[in-house]
Scaffold this motif. Structure first.
Motif, PDB file in Angstrom:
ATOM      1  N   ASP A   2     -62.453  14.812  29.225  1.00 13.77           N
ATOM      2  CA  ASP A   2     -62.156  15.839  30.221  1.00 13.77           C
ATOM      3  C   ASP A   2     -60.656  16.071  30.371  1.00 13.77           C
ATOM      4  O   ASP A   2     -60.194  17.211  30.457  1.00 13.77           O
ATOM      5  N   SER A  53     -58.840  19.462  29.565  1.00  6.97           N
ATOM      6  CA  SER A  53     -58.157  20.271  30.574  1.00  6.97           C
ATOM      7  C   SER A  53     -56.866  20.853  30.033  1.00  6.97           C
ATOM      8  O   SER A  53     -56.384  21.873  30.506  1.00  6.97           O
ATOM      9  N   SER A  67     -66.126  10.089  28.424  1.00  7.56           N
ATOM     10  CA  SER A  67     -66.213  11.467  28.886  1.00  7.56           C
ATOM     11  C   SER A  67     -65.018  11.841  29.757  1.00  7.56           C
ATOM     12  O   SER A  67     -64.524  12.953  29.702  1.00  7.56           O
ATOM     13  N   THR A  68     -64.521  10.891  30.562  1.00  2.00           N
ATOM     14  CA  THR A  68     -63.347  11.179  31.397  1.00  2.00           C
ATOM     15  C   THR A  68     -62.133  11.484  30.534  1.00  2.00           C
ATOM     16  O   THR A  68     -61.412  12.469  30.760  1.00  2.00           O
TER      17      THR A  68
END
Lengths: 889, 182
Positions: free
Chosen positions: A10, A14, A6-7
């Protein structure tokens, strides 16, 4: 694993936002029960962990819908009242607060929504940031930005703000997130660098403007500066509109740097104090920085970073003081040359620089380099006269001794000036002339030609003591004040305790050259001196003896003795001499005082100087008045004597007054030796004196230097009397020739030359002089006659011919000396070439060096030798072969 | 022979006064040079050779009516530190054929040897460079054949003047030729 995925997602997201955010869900279309894909149809939260049961999902779904409807910017609230969340919305948010993921999601949604509106309504107003902001409008630009941002912020963030008031910590965090994203999207369009620069500029302008309103008179009265600084109201809420923080702090640091460099220093409060009673302003500056500036900086930083507990450390405060003092030093150093030039009125500026130097170690070399550069561009060029350079040189000595008492800096900065002065031909003669010039009671220099005398040096000489200041440090093992050389001293640094200006000036040149030049000037001076005791000249010779090698000053001493002896000689063998002048009077106590050397003198030795003029009893009384006795020696008293009345010398009438000075030709510089016929009376007197002199029985041969004689001439013309004092004898001879002829005789220069056996140069000088005095006139060009009455001359008045220095000087010029001695030099050259074989001019064994060695009177250089050689070549005595010269035949 | 004497003399008066003495020598030589330059004597000239004032070069013109007529002869003079109380050392630099001059250029002349009581020489402090050179010039025309350094030359001088002249010319070098050799 899931977290890691998930990081990574992200991060990717972004950069490339994948999500399609929905519009707020319409209330009228609830789709309850679509379990297969909970939340998917709305694009809402789709976290598989978020929903426990279908009921929760429905609740969340509804809450989300209510929240997004409430937060949407499409219908901004009209006022705060309007923005108050309804019960339903409140419930929805409380529900969402329980689900962190949902709240975060909502924040993202909100940011996206705001972004779109900011782009539409805010950014067009900040469009001016896309172009460079002129410095003059920096403050306005910042103010405008603050205004735009704060109003739109009010509009768009009213609802999230209202939410944050609900008392939930999570909602407060939510509000800050939303606010951050609003400011981010608004400020994102403004170039950061430009913003920082403009902000710095605005800060600086505000500070400067706030300083302008201060009244320096108040500070002046209090003797301290406490002028306040502030930033003005425009910049107060920078932090609130997101312009605070690091960006603003950086900008403020830039602004403060610039402010401290100039505006803070360059104020009436810290202005240079002129006049002789000055003190350094550095203390005032330190006080101002500590008591005004540092608190201001502290307050500003608190505001900019919204951190009320911020405090500057003591070392920071000290740092600011150092910066301020440093920039004061720099700004003073930039004008150092002007300050030095105006010494001693600018002592304050120099004290400032000195204080600044004490605060930083590398300042010294900066000051030296800067000064050397200023000197080389502003002083050391052909446009500056030698006297000017010399007087600035004395000022440099004083100024830098004040800056650095050990003389290291002086050593560094004086180097270029000294080197330059050495290249000037007239330096030595100006220094020598300055040493002998007169100073009157008020300290003004009485010089015949101000361009030839450096007044500062003259005043310096009149002040300096006769102490023996030569360096004995190396050998003085008992010196309890000895200190090692400073660490920054150069290799040629000489530690000396009492080097004064004199020492620096005398050290400019090779002592031998200097003594030679001084001797010439002294000779000229002695011949013209009227003081029969030669007090001043004696003092000067003693001064040189204490500073330079005493044995080399033999010639000067002999010259002094000659003129003194001449006074008594005249009394003994010259019956026509009269001594109404000072020598016949009792010596004034002042004279006796002047005659006592600093290191004492025995009573007998002192009386020897005055025995012709006073009885021992009178002498003892006078000495006790002016001298104190210690042991066998008398020393001068330090008291001042009452001013003596100056008496005019009685004018002499009747019989001719006649005085002869007998000089030892060997020790005097070569003097003018032109020969011509003197008026009969003079010639007879010379002869008579010569005869009496030879009867004295000494071995000396007397040779009259007629060109050196000076005469007081009184002419009685038909309608007036003309009196000229100290006229050179040739002029007297010329005018006397007219007197010997009957009235109205017209003579030409040639006739005079043959009658008097006089050189053309002198005849021309005399005729010019008397024409200028309107004693002679030219009936026709080239002929001269006596102007018996002024109305005879109908021609235009002739300019007063200033005699050429060369024609008047008693000493021969170098060139004339070379001419006169040329035959002897040529004989030597011939002998050298015959016996030593062919030679070159230059080099260690060259003709010039050989001549200098074998012939001490030869003081010329290669150029003169070449001149002589070329003349010998034209006469066929010498042949040239390339660079070498040989005897012909 | 003359050399040993002069060294002895030099040693006696040397020592602490040496520096002052050499200063006096220089002064004396300067005044001699001045005299030589201002009142020159025909056929004689002398001048310091270099930076050392006590080494001179001299030139003598061969006297007329002698075998040396029209010849230019070079000499070197070296003054001791106690000059003028000891004679200068004089050598011919030009090769010369003369009864009183050996092949190294040394000259046998009484005034070039230290004088005074108990000494065979005739040097005296009243002599100077000019008189020394004049004596040498006159020695060219009137050799002292009683104490020759060059026996052959002494014999020829008395017996065969033309052979003597030939030997003189054969041995002589003009100053320019000496320069080339050097």
């Amino acid at each position: 694993m899931a977290a890691a995925v998930s990081t990574a997602y992200d991060i990717f997201a972004s950069v490339f936002p994948p999500k399609q955010f929905t519009k707020p869900t319409p209330e009228t279309t609830p789709q309850i029960g679509s379990f297969s894909s909970p939340g998917e149809s709305f694009g809402g939260f789709n976290s598989p962990h978020g929903s426990g049961t279908a009921q929760d999902a429905v609740h969340l779904e509804r809450a989300w819908s209510a929240a997004t409807r409430y937060l949407s910017c499409s219908n901004p609230p009209d006022d705060r009242q309007d923005a108050r969340p309804s019960r339903e919305v409140q419930d929805a948010f409380f529900l969402l607060c329980g689900n962190a993921a949902a709240l975060e999601k909502l924040a993202t949604w909100c940011a996206n929504d705001l972004d779109a509106h900011v782009r539409d309504s805010v950014l067009p107003k900040l469009n001016f940031w896309q172009h460079p902001i002129p410095l003059s409008t920096a403050t306005e630009a910042i103010a405008e930005t603050v205004r735009v941002l704060s109003t739109t912020q009010d509009t768009f963030l009213t609802r999230p703000f209202a939410l944050s008031r609900l008392g939930s910590g999570a909602l407060e965090v939510f509000y800050h997130q939303v606010r951050q994203s609003f400011l981010a999207s608004a400020l994102h369009s403004i170039p950061q660098q430009r913003m920082q620069k403009t902000l710095a500029c605005a800060f600086h302008q505000c500070m400067v403007q706030s300083m302008e309103h201060n009244d320096p008179d108040i500070c002046k009265d209090r003797g301290l500066c406490s002028c306040p600084v502030n930033l003005g109201p425009d910049l107060d809420n920078l932090y609130q509109v997101g312009l605070g923080g690091d960006l603003a702090e950086r900008a403020f640091a830039h602004a403060m740097h610039k402010f401290l460099q100039r505006s803070a220093i360059d104020r009436t409060c810290f202005r240079l104090e002129w006049g002789t009673e000055q003190a350094s302003v550095v203390q005032k500056l330190r006080f101002w920085v500590a008591s005004v500036l540092v608190p201001f900086i502290e307050n500003t930083l608190k505001k900019l970073s919204a951190n009320p507990s911020l405090k500057l450390s003591d070392s920071d405060k000290y740092q600011f003081q150092q910066i301020a003092v440093g920039s004061l030093g720099r700004s003073r150093t930039a004008n150092l040359f002007d300050y030095v030039k105006k010494w001693p009125d600018t002592k304050g500026a120099l004290l400032d620089i000195k204080d600044c130097m004490a605060s930083s170690t590398n300042e010294k070399s900066y000051i030296c380099n800067s000064f050397v550069q200023q000197v080389s561009t502003r002083l050391l060029h052909a446009g500056a006269s030698t006297t000017e350079i010399l007087s600035i040189y004395t000022a440099v000595i004083y100024s830098f001794r004040l800056l650095d008492s050990r003389g290291v800096m002086l050593e560094k900065v004086s180097g270029p000036i000294r080197a330059y002065l050495r290249t000037r031909d007239d330096t030595v003669s100006i220094i020598a002339a300055s040493f002998l010039a007169d100073v009157d009671a008020e300290g003004n220099v009485l010089a015949t030609d101000p361009t030839k005398v450096c007044a500062d040096i003259t005043i310096e000489v009149s002040r300096s003591s006769l102490e023996d200041t030569r360096d004995h440090r190396v050998t003085d093992w008992n010196d309890m004040l000895w200190t090692p050389d400073p660490i920054d001293a150069g290799p040629d640094y000489k530690a000396s305790r009492s080097e004064d200006v004199m020492a620096y000036i005398l050290g400019l040149f090779d002592p031998e050259d200097f003594i030679k030049e001084v001797t010439t000037v002294l000779a000229q001076h002695l011949l013209q001196a009227t003081d029969p005791e030669y007090v001043k000249e004696t003092r000067l010779t003693e001064l040189f003896k204490s500073r330079l090698d005493a044995t080399k000053l033999q010639a000067a001493e002999v010259m002094l003795k000659d003129v003194r002896d001449s006074v008594s000689l005249n009394r003994r063998i010259n019956p026509s001499a009269r001594f109404e002048t000072a020598s016949a009077e009792l010596p004034k106590p002042k004279e006796i005082m002047a005659a006592i050397p600093e290191d004492g003198i025995t009573a007998h030795g002192l009386y020897a100087l005055f025995e012709y003029r006073m009885k021992p009893a009178q002498f003892t009384a006078a000495v006790n008045l002016v001298a104190s006795k210690r042991g066998e020696l008398y020393f001068p008293k330090r008291t001042r004597l009452p001013q003596e009345a100056v008496r005019d010398e009685p004018t002499k009438e009747g019989a001719l007054s006649y005085k002869v000075q007998v000089l030892s030709g060997f020790f005097w510089p070569q003097m003018r030796s032109n020969d011509f016929a003197l008026p009969q009376q003079f010639a007879e007197m010379d002869e008579a004196f010569g005869e009496r002199f030879s009867r004295l029985g000494n071995q000396r041969k007397l040779h009259f230097r007629k060109a050196l004689a000076r005469v007081t001439v009184e002419l009685e013309l038909e309608d007036r009397r003309v009196r000229e004092t100290d006229v050179p004898a040739w002029r007297a001879s010329v005018i006397n020739t007219f007197a010997d002829h009957e009235a109205g005789t017209i003579l030409t220069a040639e006739q005079l030359m043959t009658t008097l056996g006089m050189e053309e140069e002198l005849v021309a000088d005399a005729l010019g002089f008397w024409s200028g005095k309107r004693v002679l006139f030219q009936p026709t060009p080239g002929t001269y006659a006596v102007l018996e009455s002024l109305d005879m001359d109908t021609g235009p008045p002739q300019p007063d011919v200033q005699p050429q220095a060369d024609a008047v000087s008693a000493m021969m010029s170098q060139d004339a000396m070379l001419r006169e001695s040329a035959p002897m030099f040529e004989t030597f050259i011939k002998g050298m070439l015959r016996d030593g074989g062919p030679k070159e001019i230059g080099g260690f064994m060259g003709i010039t060096n050989m001549l200098k060695m074998v012939l001490p009177t030869f003081t010329y250089g290669d150029d003169e030798v070449k001149l002589l050689l070329n003349e010998m070549v034209t006469r066929g005595e010498v042949v040239r072969n390339g660079e070498t010269w040989a005897v012909a035949g | 022979m003359s050399q040993t004497h002069s060294t002895g003399q030099g040693a006696k008066s040397g020592g602490p006064a040496n520096a002052a003495a050499s200063g006096n020598v220089v002064k004396r030589l300067q005044s001699e040079l001045m005299t030589l330059m201002t009142q020159p004597t025909a056929g004689i000239s002398a001048f310091p050779a270099g930076s050392d004032m006590t080494k001179w070069n001299a030139t003598i013109a061969g006297p007329a009516d002698t075998p040396y007529a029209n010849l230019t002869l070079k000499l070197t003079l070296s003054y001791p530190s106690n000059y003028p109380y000891a004679p200068p050392e004089v050598l011919f630099k030009s090769p010369i054929y003369h009864p009183n001059v050996d092949f190294a250029g040394r000259i046998c002349l009484d005034i070039l040897k230290p004088g005074g009581a108990g000494k065979e020489g005739a040097w005296s402090a009243v002599l100077n460079t000019q008189t020394v050179l004049l004596s040498i010039q006159s020695l060219l025309g009137e050799p002292n054949n009683a104490s020759p350094l060059n026996g052959e030359a002494a014999l020829l001088w008395d017996s065969d003047k033309s052979e003597f002249k030939r030997k003189v010319d054969a041995r002589h070098l003009e100053p320019a030729e000496i320069e080339d050799d050097a």
